[in-house]
Design a protein around this motif. Sequence first.
Motif, PDB file in Angstrom:
ATOM      1  N   GLN A  47      -0.252   7.650  -1.563  1.00 45.63           N
ATOM      2  CA  GLN A  47       0.909   7.926  -0.726  1.00 45.63           C
ATOM      3  C   GLN A  47       1.989   8.646  -1.527  1.00 45.63           C
ATOM      4  OE1 GLN A  47       2.819   4.439   1.064  1.00 45.63           O
ATOM      5  NE2 GLN A  47       2.862   5.547   2.992  1.00 45.63           N
ATOM      6  N   GLY A  49       5.838  10.221  -1.489  1.00 44.68           N
ATOM      7  CA  GLY A  49       7.120  10.108  -0.809  1.00 44.68           C
ATOM      8  C   GLY A  49       8.215  10.616  -1.717  1.00 44.68           C
ATOM      9  N   ASP A  50       9.360   9.953  -1.683  1.00 43.98           N
ATOM     10  CA  ASP A  50      10.481  10.365  -2.515  1.00 43.98           C
ATOM     11  C   ASP A  50      10.261  10.028  -3.988  1.00 43.98           C
ATOM     12  OD1 ASP A  50      11.782  11.274  -0.257  1.00 43.98           O
ATOM     13  OD2 ASP A  50      12.815   9.364   0.083  1.00 43.98           O
ATOM     14  N   ILE A  56      -2.274   2.692  -1.747  1.00 42.42           N
ATOM     15  CA  ILE A  56      -2.210   1.600  -0.776  1.00 42.42           C
ATOM     16  C   ILE A  56      -3.453   0.721  -0.925  1.00 42.42           C
ATOM     17  CG2 ILE A  56      -2.073   0.996   1.671  1.00 42.42           C
ATOM     18  CD1 ILE A  56      -0.883   3.799   2.168  1.00 42.42           C
ATOM     19  N   GLN A 130       2.976  11.962   4.591  1.00 43.60           N
ATOM     20  CA  GLN A 130       4.019  11.547   5.525  1.00 43.60           C
ATOM     21  C   GLN A 130       4.034  10.030   5.656  1.00 43.60           C
ATOM     22  OE1 GLN A 130       3.671  13.591   9.276  1.00 43.60           O
ATOM     23  NE2 GLN A 130       2.971  15.486   8.316  1.00 43.60           N
ATOM     24  N   PRO A 131       5.209   9.458   5.847  1.00 43.35           N
ATOM     25  CA  PRO A 131       5.282   8.006   6.034  1.00 43.35           C
ATOM     26  C   PRO A 131       4.660   7.597   7.368  1.00 43.35           C
ATOM     27  CG  PRO A 131       7.427   9.007   6.413  1.00 43.35           C
ATOM     28  CD  PRO A 131       6.544  10.096   5.891  1.00 43.35           C
ATOM     29  N   PHE A 132       4.171   6.372   7.434  1.00 46.47           N
ATOM     30  CA  PHE A 132       3.655   5.838   8.695  1.00 46.47           C
ATOM     31  C   PHE A 132       3.912   4.342   8.719  1.00 46.47           C
ATOM     32  CE2 PHE A 132       0.231   5.192   5.715  1.00 46.47           C
ATOM     33  CZ  PHE A 132      -0.420   4.036   6.134  1.00 46.47           C
ATOM     34  N   ASP A 133       3.886   3.780   9.911  1.00 45.56           N
ATOM     35  CA  ASP A 133       4.127   2.346  10.062  1.00 45.56           C
ATOM     36  C   ASP A 133       2.834   1.596   9.734  1.00 45.56           C
ATOM     37  OD1 ASP A 133       6.782   2.665  10.843  1.00 45.56           O
ATOM     38  OD2 ASP A 133       6.219   2.967  12.939  1.00 45.56           O
ATOM     39  N   ILE A 134       2.854   0.861   8.639  1.00 42.53           N
ATOM     40  CA  ILE A 134       1.680   0.092   8.252  1.00 42.53           C
ATOM     41  C   ILE A 134       1.571  -1.146   9.138  1.00 42.53           C
ATOM     42  CG2 ILE A 134       0.678  -1.327   6.416  1.00 42.53           C
ATOM     43  CD1 ILE A 134       1.816   0.657   4.396  1.00 42.53           C
ATOM     44  N   THR A 146       1.407  -1.647  -2.228  1.00 39.57           N
ATOM     45  CA  THR A 146       1.141  -0.416  -2.969  1.00 39.57           C
ATOM     46  C   THR A 146       1.297  -0.646  -4.465  1.00 39.57           C
ATOM     47  OG1 THR A 146       3.434   0.397  -2.862  1.00 39.57           O
ATOM     48  CG2 THR A 146       1.959   1.013  -1.036  1.00 39.57           C
TER      49      THR A 146
END
Length: 199
Positions: A47, A49-50, A56, A130-134, A146
């Motif tokens: 994953q 991100g920033d 994961i 891209q972020p997603f709702d786990i 993670t």
Amino acid sequence: MPNDTIAALRAALAHDGAETSDFDLNPETVLPPERALLPAGVLVPVQFGDGAPRVILTKRSSALKHHPGQISFPGGKQDEDDADVTAAALREAHEEIGLPYGLAQVLGHLPAHETVTGFHVTPVIAAIAQPFDIVAEPGEVEEVFTVPLAHLLDPDNFLIESRRWRGSRRHYFTVPYGPYYIWGATARMLRALAQRMET
């Protein structure tokens, strides 16, 4: 940085390599040549991100018959409706952690890994940009968490431990992280990825 990491992963996965096994550290084990292994796929979701990339992982439900409470990748055996082991890994990741279809960018595969439970598991390495709702599947997954990719790619973080299993001593890799004890097939596949990234 994400593009550099993705390029490095792609390059590492493009190299030929030998398959791995839960028996790698136990060379005295004699496996029957006629054994039938079931095809399976696991997703190694990296994953982005920033911050720094993270992998994961899931903690399996303690109520499961096989490997209760163990740390694993999302994944499972290939079903008849799956086109291949990659499709199986993506389907299982959708079911187990809620990863939307189409979000994972498959970067490549590690050579298959044979487990003591009779599976021929192909690790599918994928980038999640891209972020997603786990959403953890309650029947199978107790927790989703993670781990920094850098931690899992550092060979110094891997240990070899042992325990009694079916009347003999079995050795295996571990790569602990905080409260999480990552071991067995999951740690062995991660060690194979770390080795690839070293070369």
